[in-house]
Motif scaffolding. Sequence first.
Motif, PDB file in Angstrom:
ATOM      1  N   SER A   1      41.644  35.364  30.458  1.00  0.00           N
ATOM      2  CA  SER A   1      41.979  36.212  31.726  1.00  0.00           C
ATOM      3  C   SER A   1      40.979  37.363  31.894  1.00  0.00           C
ATOM      4  O   SER A   1      40.446  37.863  30.993  1.00  0.00           O
ATOM      5  N   SER A   2      41.159  37.778  32.833  1.00  0.00           N
ATOM      6  CA  SER A   2      40.033  38.951  33.173  1.00  0.00           C
ATOM      7  C   SER A   2      40.341  40.226  32.576  1.00  0.00           C
ATOM      8  O   SER A   2      39.755  41.014  31.950  1.00  0.00           O
ATOM      9  N   LYS A   3      41.777  40.476  32.115  1.00  0.00           N
ATOM     10  CA  LYS A   3      42.131  41.375  31.323  1.00  0.00           C
ATOM     11  C   LYS A   3      41.586  41.330  29.842  1.00  0.00           C
ATOM     12  O   LYS A   3      41.051  42.310  29.213  1.00  0.00           O
ATOM     13  N   ARG A   4      41.556  40.117  29.295  1.00  0.00           N
ATOM     14  CA  ARG A   4      40.999  39.887  28.145  1.00  0.00           C
ATOM     15  C   ARG A   4      39.476  39.873  28.093  1.00  0.00           C
ATOM     16  O   ARG A   4      38.930  40.326  27.195  1.00  0.00           O
TER      17      ARG A   4
ATOM     18  N   HIS B   1      37.834  41.876  29.772  1.00  0.00           N
ATOM     19  CA  HIS B   1      37.565  43.242  29.917  1.00  0.00           C
ATOM     20  C   HIS B   1      37.663  44.107  28.542  1.00  0.00           C
ATOM     21  O   HIS B   1      36.874  44.590  28.295  1.00  0.00           O
ATOM     22  N   GLU B   2      38.714  43.691  27.694  1.00  0.00           N
ATOM     23  CA  GLU B   2      38.992  44.261  26.581  1.00  0.00           C
ATOM     24  C   GLU B   2      37.727  43.704  25.407  1.00  0.00           C
ATOM     25  O   GLU B   2      37.285  44.552  24.844  1.00  0.00           O
ATOM     26  N   LEU B   3      37.436  42.536  25.560  1.00  0.00           N
ATOM     27  CA  LEU B   3      36.370  41.970  24.656  1.00  0.00           C
ATOM     28  C   LEU B   3      35.080  42.650  25.218  1.00  0.00           C
ATOM     29  O   LEU B   3      34.172  42.933  24.184  1.00  0.00           O
ATOM     30  N   TYR B   4      34.694  42.784  26.330  1.00  0.00           N
ATOM     31  CA  TYR B   4      33.573  43.216  26.886  1.00  0.00           C
ATOM     32  C   TYR B   4      33.348  44.633  26.334  1.00  0.00           C
ATOM     33  O   TYR B   4      32.226  45.099  26.042  1.00  0.00           O
ATOM     34  N   GLN B   5      34.402  45.483  26.532  1.00  0.00           N
ATOM     35  CA  GLN B   5      34.271  46.952  26.004  1.00  0.00           C
ATOM     36  C   GLN B   5      34.210  46.914  24.603  1.00  0.00           C
ATOM     37  O   GLN B   5      33.774  47.789  23.930  1.00  0.00           O
ATOM     38  N   GLN B   6      34.783  46.113  23.775  1.00  0.00           N
ATOM     39  CA  GLN B   6      34.600  45.940  22.172  1.00  0.00           C
ATOM     40  C   GLN B   6      33.185  45.877  21.884  1.00  0.00           C
ATOM     41  O   GLN B   6      32.672  46.351  21.128  1.00  0.00           O
TER      42      GLN B   6
ATOM     43  N   ARG C   1      34.531  49.548  34.028  1.00  0.00           N
ATOM     44  CA  ARG C   1      36.041  49.545  34.727  1.00  0.00           C
ATOM     45  C   ARG C   1      36.399  47.731  34.713  1.00  0.00           C
ATOM     46  O   ARG C   1      35.558  47.141  35.165  1.00  0.00           O
ATOM     47  N   ARG C   2      37.772  47.878  34.760  1.00  0.00           N
ATOM     48  CA  ARG C   2      38.409  46.430  34.787  1.00  0.00           C
ATOM     49  C   ARG C   2      38.106  45.759  36.216  1.00  0.00           C
ATOM     50  O   ARG C   2      37.799  44.367  36.005  1.00  0.00           O
ATOM     51  N   GLU C   3      38.069  46.508  37.173  1.00  0.00           N
ATOM     52  CA  GLU C   3      37.767  46.091  38.285  1.00  0.00           C
ATOM     53  C   GLU C   3      36.152  45.382  38.381  1.00  0.00           C
ATOM     54  O   GLU C   3      36.056  44.284  39.122  1.00  0.00           O
TER      55      GLU C   3
ATOM     56  N   LEU D   1      33.293  38.354  37.036  1.00  0.00           N
ATOM     57  CA  LEU D   1      33.706  37.012  36.546  1.00  0.00           C
ATOM     58  C   LEU D   1      33.896  36.258  38.161  1.00  0.00           C
ATOM     59  O   LEU D   1      33.527  35.279  38.012  1.00  0.00           O
ATOM     60  N   GLU D   2      34.353  36.861  39.190  1.00  0.00           N
ATOM     61  CA  GLU D   2      34.610  36.114  40.517  1.00  0.00           C
ATOM     62  C   GLU D   2      33.158  35.632  40.964  1.00  0.00           C
ATOM     63  O   GLU D   2      32.879  34.722  41.783  1.00  0.00           O
ATOM     64  N   LYS D   3      31.968  36.708  40.800  1.00  0.00           N
ATOM     65  CA  LYS D   3      30.675  36.094  41.089  1.00  0.00           C
ATOM     66  C   LYS D   3      30.391  34.916  40.497  1.00  0.00           C
ATOM     67  O   LYS D   3      29.700  33.882  41.076  1.00  0.00           O
TER      68      LYS D   3
END
Length: 94
Positions: A29-32, A34-39, A45-47, A53-55
């Motif tokens: 998911s985009s939430k996951r 975002h979490e992995l990217y930050q780690q 920013r999540r947005e 991802l949409e691109k």
Amino acid sequence: MNIEDVCSALSNQTRRQLLSMVITQGPMSSKRAHELYQQEFETYRRESIYKSLEKLVSADLLEKEYEENEGILYVARVTELQLDLENMVIETNE
């Protein structure tokens, strides 16, 4: 798959890193993402992750699937691609 869209999508380091994450770690998911990217990389920013991802979806490098329990997941459409610059086409392993 349009060569201009693919080149535009891959011209950004964040999008390349996200694509690599989805390829290596599987649908997410985009939430996951975002979490992995930050780690793994940096605070973002999540947005902005969602837009990246949409691109990748609009360039046909990722696709979206709906899972009952998880919602919308981003899935890799390709793991390899080859650019033929003479003929301006893309060959994939789809």
